[in-house]
Write a protein that holds these residues in place. Structure first.
Motif, PDB file in Angstrom:
ATOM      1  N   THR A   1       0.840  -1.192   0.000  1.00 43.36           N
ATOM      2  CA  THR A   1       0.000   0.000   0.000  1.00 43.36           C
ATOM      3  C   THR A   1       0.877   1.244   0.000  1.00 43.36           C
ATOM      4  O   THR A   1       2.108   1.170   0.095  1.00 43.36           O
ATOM      5  CB  THR A   1      -0.911   0.028   1.244  1.00 43.36           C
ATOM      6  N   ALA A   2       0.237   2.408  -0.078  1.00 44.02           N
ATOM      7  CA  ALA A   2       0.975   3.673  -0.075  1.00 44.02           C
ATOM      8  C   ALA A   2       1.677   3.916   1.254  1.00 44.02           C
ATOM      9  O   ALA A   2       2.559   4.786   1.338  1.00 44.02           O
ATOM     10  CB  ALA A   2       0.021   4.824  -0.379  1.00 44.02           C
ATOM     11  N   GLN A   3       1.307   3.172   2.287  1.00 45.19           N
ATOM     12  CA  GLN A   3       1.910   3.352   3.608  1.00 45.19           C
ATOM     13  C   GLN A   3       2.876   2.227   3.971  1.00 45.19           C
ATOM     14  O   GLN A   3       3.193   2.039   5.141  1.00 45.19           O
ATOM     15  CB  GLN A   3       0.815   3.445   4.669  1.00 45.19           C
ATOM     16  N   SER A   4       3.369   1.507   2.996  1.00 49.80           N
ATOM     17  CA  SER A   4       4.244   0.363   3.281  1.00 49.80           C
ATOM     18  C   SER A   4       5.511   0.778   4.018  1.00 49.80           C
ATOM     19  O   SER A   4       6.010   0.030   4.871  1.00 49.80           O
ATOM     20  CB  SER A   4       4.607  -0.365   1.985  1.00 49.80           C
ATOM     21  N   ASP A   5       6.034   1.975   3.729  1.00 51.44           N
ATOM     22  CA  ASP A   5       7.232   2.447   4.434  1.00 51.44           C
ATOM     23  C   ASP A   5       6.941   2.645   5.922  1.00 51.44           C
ATOM     24  O   ASP A   5       7.792   2.331   6.780  1.00 51.44           O
ATOM     25  CB  ASP A   5       7.734   3.752   3.826  1.00 51.44           C
ATOM     26  N   LEU A   6       5.756   3.182   6.240  1.00 50.55           N
ATOM     27  CA  LEU A   6       5.393   3.381   7.645  1.00 50.55           C
ATOM     28  C   LEU A   6       5.177   2.051   8.343  1.00 50.55           C
ATOM     29  O   LEU A   6       5.530   1.896   9.516  1.00 50.55           O
ATOM     30  CB  LEU A   6       4.134   4.245   7.737  1.00 50.55           C
ATOM     31  N   VAL A   7       4.595   1.098   7.632  1.00 48.43           N
ATOM     32  CA  VAL A   7       4.415  -0.232   8.216  1.00 48.43           C
ATOM     33  C   VAL A   7       5.763  -0.849   8.539  1.00 48.43           C
ATOM     34  O   VAL A   7       5.975  -1.416   9.620  1.00 48.43           O
ATOM     35  CB  VAL A   7       3.605  -1.135   7.266  1.00 48.43           C
ATOM     36  N   ASP A   8       6.700  -0.737   7.613  1.00 52.00           N
ATOM     37  CA  ASP A   8       8.038  -1.289   7.842  1.00 52.00           C
ATOM     38  C   ASP A   8       8.718  -0.627   9.040  1.00 52.00           C
ATOM     39  O   ASP A   8       9.406  -1.282   9.826  1.00 52.00           O
ATOM     40  CB  ASP A   8       8.908  -1.107   6.604  1.00 52.00           C
ATOM     41  N   LYS A   9       8.512   0.674   9.182  1.00 49.35           N
ATOM     42  CA  LYS A   9       9.173   1.418  10.257  1.00 49.35           C
ATOM     43  C   LYS A   9       8.572   1.134  11.625  1.00 49.35           C
ATOM     44  O   LYS A   9       9.311   0.906  12.594  1.00 49.35           O
ATOM     45  CB  LYS A   9       9.076   2.914   9.968  1.00 49.35           C
TER      46      LYS A   9
END
Length: 455
Positions: free
Chosen positions: A353-361
């Motif tokens: 999703t567009a928030q994959s970076d936040l999920v990873d973090k």
């Protein structure tokens, strides 16, 4: 008896400081969920926390009663303010979230209300997104203004420019959910905390959806954390409750919060001529002490010892339950992405999703057990799916061991203004799921047959 969770009475009757004074390390979370805040020797060697079903406690003598009331000795006197069973739960949750103290209350909405009112009392303002649990939006939109507290809503809480534009001299707090319900949008908490603190504003986070097992907001700058313990923390749909947890780092004397620096009799000693404010009396514990002394004691939304006991039992299996639910929720979301008549799936844990970076973090263990999806057709199709499932219970709750289904626009978000609902994606075609502990293959088969029958 010397309880390690009631260090300083001071009218609060309970301190609830974490036994470690710092957050538990990831590798010991499961151990803390079972053991933190409880010493068997302090409770007749009971292996499990006893239920102290007592409205009040014997103060033993006139001298000790006076010392208890003055905060010069430790102990309990009245369960409206503190109870030994509830105190164990408070200390355990403070330890799991990495806070210096906690106050358990009767419900999640009591926790949200007490935290926001305590920060903004006296005419302050709150900044918040609209994609929140419906009762939270309703409280800030139509109820808190009756007490002189107003909310400035933003479209995107992760847009720092939009948030900064709402900050006024009387802004007291920013409030948001770590994982929004039901969209599962992820809050980018670290830069938001930096913005809030640059302006002397507190950051209050509702961490109900992920629970502290998946995410601990204090580690990324949150000042206050609230939970509906009814949900994933208890995990069995059998006990209503809430909790407020204080990080103990925010400066409540920075000029924006006169309620913490104004002398008050309840924390002073009139006979001795000693005058105190909450800040001068309690220092970094000023917020959590004010919640207990002014809000819990006065408004009386008290957590029952029995519900606290049930919540403690639920906490013991939190890592195992949530880990399984996250795995199953991901499988169900993957199925729905390719299911007939499903127009959209909302689950930020899918990874692309567009928030994959936040999920990873922020969420290496997953984002939680709730997800939502939009059906094609009309509201009749939604009703058919809800009525057609066999394993999902039509229940307005989340985090249960059982899988649950609900139509948010009609139930959990019914009181939210239509403009806010639509902006947050809560249309009449939206269905929210809370994935339980059943086999994901069985849940997928149940959804598949219900969707096919609906069309």
């Amino acid at each position: 008896m010397s309880n390690n969770f009631d260090k300083d009475q001071a009218t609060t009757e309970c301190n609830n400081t974490s036994s470690t004074g710092s957050p538990y390390r990831d590798q010991s979370f499961a151990t803390a969920a079972v053991h933190a805040g409880y010493e068997q020797l302090d409770h007749g060697d009971a292996a499990m926390t006893p239920i102290y079903a007592s409205a009040a406690f014997n103060m033993e003598s006139a001298v000790r009663g006076d010392l208890l009331a003055a905060g010069e000795t430790s102990g309990f006197s009245y369960s409206r303010v503190a109870n030994p069973t509830v105190a164990v739960l408070e200390q355990r949750l403070a330890a799991l979230e990495g806070g210096i103290g906690a106050v358990a209350v009767a419900s999640g909405m009591a926790a949200v209300s007490f935290a926001l009112l305590c920060a903004a009392e006296g005419g302050g303002r709150i900044i918040s997104p609209t994609n929140l649990y419906g009762a939270s939006v309703d409280a800030m939109e139509s109820f808190f203004p009756q007490f002189g507290i107003h909310t400035d809503f933003v479209n995107n809480i992760n847009d720092l420019d939009e948030v900064a534009a709402k900050i006024r001299p009387d802004t007291r707090a920013i409030f948001a959910e770590s994982v929004a319900n039901p969209s599962t949008d992820i809050l980018d908490i670290e830069p938001l905390a930096e913005l809030a603190h640059r302006h002397g504003i507190a950051l209050i986070i509702d961490n109900t959806v992920p629970t502290p097992y998946l995410f601990r907001p204090i580690e990324f700058g949150a000042d206050i954390v609230v939970h509906s313990t009814t949900k994933g923390i208890t995990g069995h749909g059998n006990a209503i409750g809430g909790v407020i947890i204080d990080a103990g780092r925010f400066d409540w004397t920075n000029g924006r919060f006169p309620q913490f620096t104004t002398p008050e009799l309840v924390v002073s000693d009139e006979r001795a001529g000693i005058e105190h404010s909450f800040a001068s009396r309690f220092g970094r514990e000023a917020f959590i002490r004010r919640v207990r002394i002014k809000y819990l004691r006065t408004f009386g939304a008290v957590a029952s010892p029995f519900n606290a006991y049930l919540t403690l039992i639920g906490l013991e299996t939190l890592p195992e339950r949530v880990s399984r639910q996250v795995k199953s929720a991901t499988a169900v979301a993957e199925y729905l992405r390719h299911a007939p008549h499903v127009a959209k799936v909302n689950y930020s844990g899918l990874g692309d999703t567009a928030q994959s970076d936040l999920v990873d973090k922020y969420y290496p263990r997953g984002v939680g057990q709730i997800l939502s999806f939009v059906l094609e057709g009309t509201e009749d199709n939604v009703h058919s799916v809800i009525d057609g499932v066999k394993l999902f219970s039509y229940v307005p709750n989340i985090g249960d061991a059982r899988s649950l289904i609900v139509d948010p626009a009609r139930i959990t978000h019914r009181e939210v203004p239509e403009e806010y609902r639509i902006r947050g994606g809560v249309s009449d075609q939206l269905i929210r799921l809370s994935i339980g502990l059943e086999e994901p293959e069985d849940l997928i088969a149940d959804l598949d047959q219900a969707i096919r029958r609906a069309y």
